[in-house]
Scaffold this active site. Structure first.
Site, mmCIF file in Angstrom:
data_model
loop_
_atom_site.group_PDB
_atom_site.id
_atom_site.type_symbol
_atom_site.label_atom_id
_atom_site.label_comp_id
_atom_site.label_asym_id
_atom_site.label_seq_id
_atom_site.Cartn_x
_atom_site.Cartn_y
_atom_site.Cartn_z
ATOM 1 N N LYS A 111 0.849 -1.200 0.000
ATOM 2 C CA LYS A 111 0.000 0.000 0.000
ATOM 3 C C LYS A 111 0.887 1.254 0.000
ATOM 4 O O LYS A 111 1.986 1.235 0.578
ATOM 5 C CB LYS A 111 -0.867 -0.083 1.272
ATOM 6 C CG LYS A 111 -1.929 0.962 1.462
ATOM 7 C CD LYS A 111 -2.723 0.627 2.742
ATOM 8 C CE LYS A 111 -3.819 1.615 3.048
ATOM 9 N NZ LYS A 111 -4.602 1.228 4.244
ATOM 10 N N SER A 155 -9.600 1.123 3.379
ATOM 11 C CA SER A 155 -8.769 1.946 2.533
ATOM 12 C C SER A 155 -7.732 1.189 1.716
ATOM 13 O O SER A 155 -7.206 1.732 0.754
ATOM 14 C CB SER A 155 -8.054 3.001 3.383
ATOM 15 O OG SER A 155 -7.181 2.371 4.310
ATOM 16 N N SER A 211 -9.492 -1.539 7.471
ATOM 17 C CA SER A 211 -8.977 -1.318 6.116
ATOM 18 C C SER A 211 -8.227 -2.473 5.479
ATOM 19 O O SER A 211 -7.912 -2.414 4.297
ATOM 20 C CB SER A 211 -8.088 -0.087 6.083
ATOM 21 O OG SER A 211 -8.894 1.057 5.995
HETATM 22 N N1 GLN Z 1 -13.006 3.147 7.045
HETATM 23 C C1 GLN Z 1 -12.380 3.499 8.289
HETATM 24 C C2 GLN Z 1 -12.007 4.969 8.267
HETATM 25 O O1 GLN Z 1 -12.271 5.588 7.278
HETATM 26 C C3 GLN Z 1 -11.177 2.647 8.535
HETATM 27 C C4 GLN Z 1 -9.985 3.034 7.763
HETATM 28 C C5 GLN Z 1 -8.769 2.230 8.072
HETATM 29 O O2 GLN Z 1 -8.842 1.157 8.683
HETATM 30 N N2 GLN Z 1 -7.644 2.796 7.692
HETATM 31 O O3 GLN Z 1 -11.480 5.505 9.191
#
Ligand code: GLN
Length: 488
Positions: free
Chosen positions: A76, A151, A175
């Protein structure tokens, strides 16, 4: 080959049936052919990939194979790498080159992995759909009109479409697991403190954790074994974390004696009926494998999303203050004065969702509101952690759906942040409690993958791997060919 698991590719390399260079070429060809449709990779340097593969073949010839020798792994865009840009898919970090490798990157290199490139993500890992990326949205290979989750959507999409056999993601509130779920792959979020956060661009420091996204449970264990372990330069990396036998934990083919908790708060009205049906079938399969399903309650579950959306933005507002246009990051043209430089640079560099988080977090931390929001959220966090501790007195693992819905359409939730935030309703609580979790494929609804989530007590990733490998050995979901690229 492209849809083989990491461990199958390892076997072929070890048997001398393939070289790292040949393997790298297969995936580079697929990236060249399909990344245009998926936008899963945001940076790729084929010449450098081939150089690493050549070096790996040479190392193998001279010294024998290391744990991940010659295996392609994508990462990532949140991981600092000395090679190529590290941009966190944000304009504020456009063309940023990190001066050092993240600890997990060093670990992958030391294990002989070939780093394939950087994958797309929501800007600063804030999102559940990979639509807030400064490089444009990523797409789900099961249906390119749909989101790959987020994400870590680029990593999930790339693995699902076999543009790489494995990838790293990060998980702050879901994520790794939610994109793994909606792309039909396996994703493991280790116990908080198991993996060093050094060199991972910080979102919410008390929640962030890196982990593998793969085609199989064993592949996840192979990568987790390589990246976990103490790092004296990250104070949140735990020095004496209980060691586990990562690969040995993947040999299970039954669930005899396993007590699986089924929390009533995760099986509620309003979840997709197809997801519910897939879960019921999965739990019946677990019973057939010898497990006992125990009804449990995690009573503070409904407060998890609210607590997370105070704590995570609060930490983000502090972490993202470093993007001041002075030390690094985007700087606006011709600032009038210092204040103009700060405000205009940040306004130009950050996207809407990131700004929303910074404002929410700054508000929650401001004097007068700190007690009402931040302290309150921390108290709720303690209650949530205690819920799990109480539940694990009578059970070994917890099984839940990973996501209440399958992949939704691109654009469907972008105008409604609250609905987007609810995408992680089943994944967030365990981040608040610091626990490990894994999502694995457990069926389809209308051709779209459904994920089964396993949760274990802190440091007991082995219990998750036991359950997940037994389930995987009894089902065929991981072998379902993605309708993309025409080959399997
Ligand atoms: N969807 C969650 C957020 O927007 C989790 C994101 C993540 O785990 N980085 O904060």
């Amino acid at each position: 080959m492209p849809f083989s698991t990491l461990s199958e590719i390892k076997d072929r390399l070890d048997a001398g049936e393939a070289t790292a260079v040949a393997v790298a070429k297969i995936y580079l060809d697929r990236i060249a052919a399909f990344n245009g449709d998926l936008n899963a990779f945001v940076d790729i340097n084929p010449a450098h990939v081939l150089e690493q593969a050549e070096a790996s073949d040479a190392y193998r010839a001279k010294h024998g194979a290391r744990a991940l020798e010659g295996l392609p792994i994508a990462v990532k865009d949140i991981f600092c790498t000395q090679d190529g840009p590290t941009q966190c898919c944000s304009n504020i970090l456009k063309d940023f080159h990190a001066p050092y490798d993240a600890h997990v990157i060093t670990r992958l290199k030391e294990a002989g992995a070939v780093l394939v490139g950087k994958t797309n993500m929501d800007e600063f890992a804030m999102g559940s759909s990979t639509e807030t990326s400064a490089f444009g949205p990523c797409r789900n290979p099961w249906d390119i009109e749909r989101i790959p989750g987020g994400s870590s959507g680029g990593s999930a999409s790339a693995v699902a479409a076999a543009l790489t056999p494995a990838a790293l993601g990060t998980d702050t509130g879901g994520s790794i697991r939610q994109p793994a779920s909606v792309c039909g792959i396996t994703g493991l979020k280790p116990t908080y403190g198991r993996v060093s956060r050094r060199g991972i661009i910080a979102f919410a420091s008390s929640l962030d954790q890196a982990g593998p996204m793969t085609r199989s449970v064993k592949d996840a264990a192979m990568i987790a074994a390589a990246i976990s372990g103490h790092d004296s330069m990250d104070s949140t990396s735990v020095p004496d974390a209980p060691a586990i036998d990562w690969l040995g934990a993947c040999d299970k083919t039954d669930m005899k004696g396993l007590r699986i908790g089924k929390p009533k708060e995760y099986f509620v009205d309003g979840m997709d009926t197809g997801v519910r049906a897939a879960m019921d079938t999965a739990l019946a399969e677990c019973e057939a494998l010898g497990a006992e399903i125990v009804d449990i309650s995690l009573p503070h579950t409904d407060a998890a999303v609210a607590a997370y959306y105070v704590i995570a933005p609060s930490e983000a507002s502090a972490n993202l203050s470093r993007y001041d246009a002075v030390r690094f990051g985007h700087r606006c043209d011709n600032p009038d004065d210092l204040t103009d430089m700060y405000t205009r640079s940040r306004d130009e560099g950050f996207g809407t969702e990131v700004k929303r988080r910074i404002l929410t977090g700054t508000f929650a931390l401001s004097s007068g509101y700190y007690d009402a929001y931040y302290i309150k959220a921390q108290q709720v966090r303690t209650l949530i952690r205690q819920d799990f501790i109480d539940a694990f007195k009578t059970i070994d693992v917890i099984a839940t759906p990973t996501s209440p819905v399958t992949a939704f359409k691109l654009g469907e939730k972008t105008d409604d942040p609250l609905t987007m935030y609810l995408s992680d309703i089943f994944t967030i609580a365990l981040n608040l409690a610091g626990l490990p979790g894994l999502s694995q494929p457990c069926g389809f609804v209308d051709g779209l993958p459904v994920g089964l989530q396993w949760i274990a007590p802190a440091w007991r990733e082995d219990q998750i791997l036991n359950a997940a490998s037994a389930y995987e050995s009894a089902t065929d979901w991981v072998k379902a060919p993605v309708n993309f690229g025409g080959e399997t």
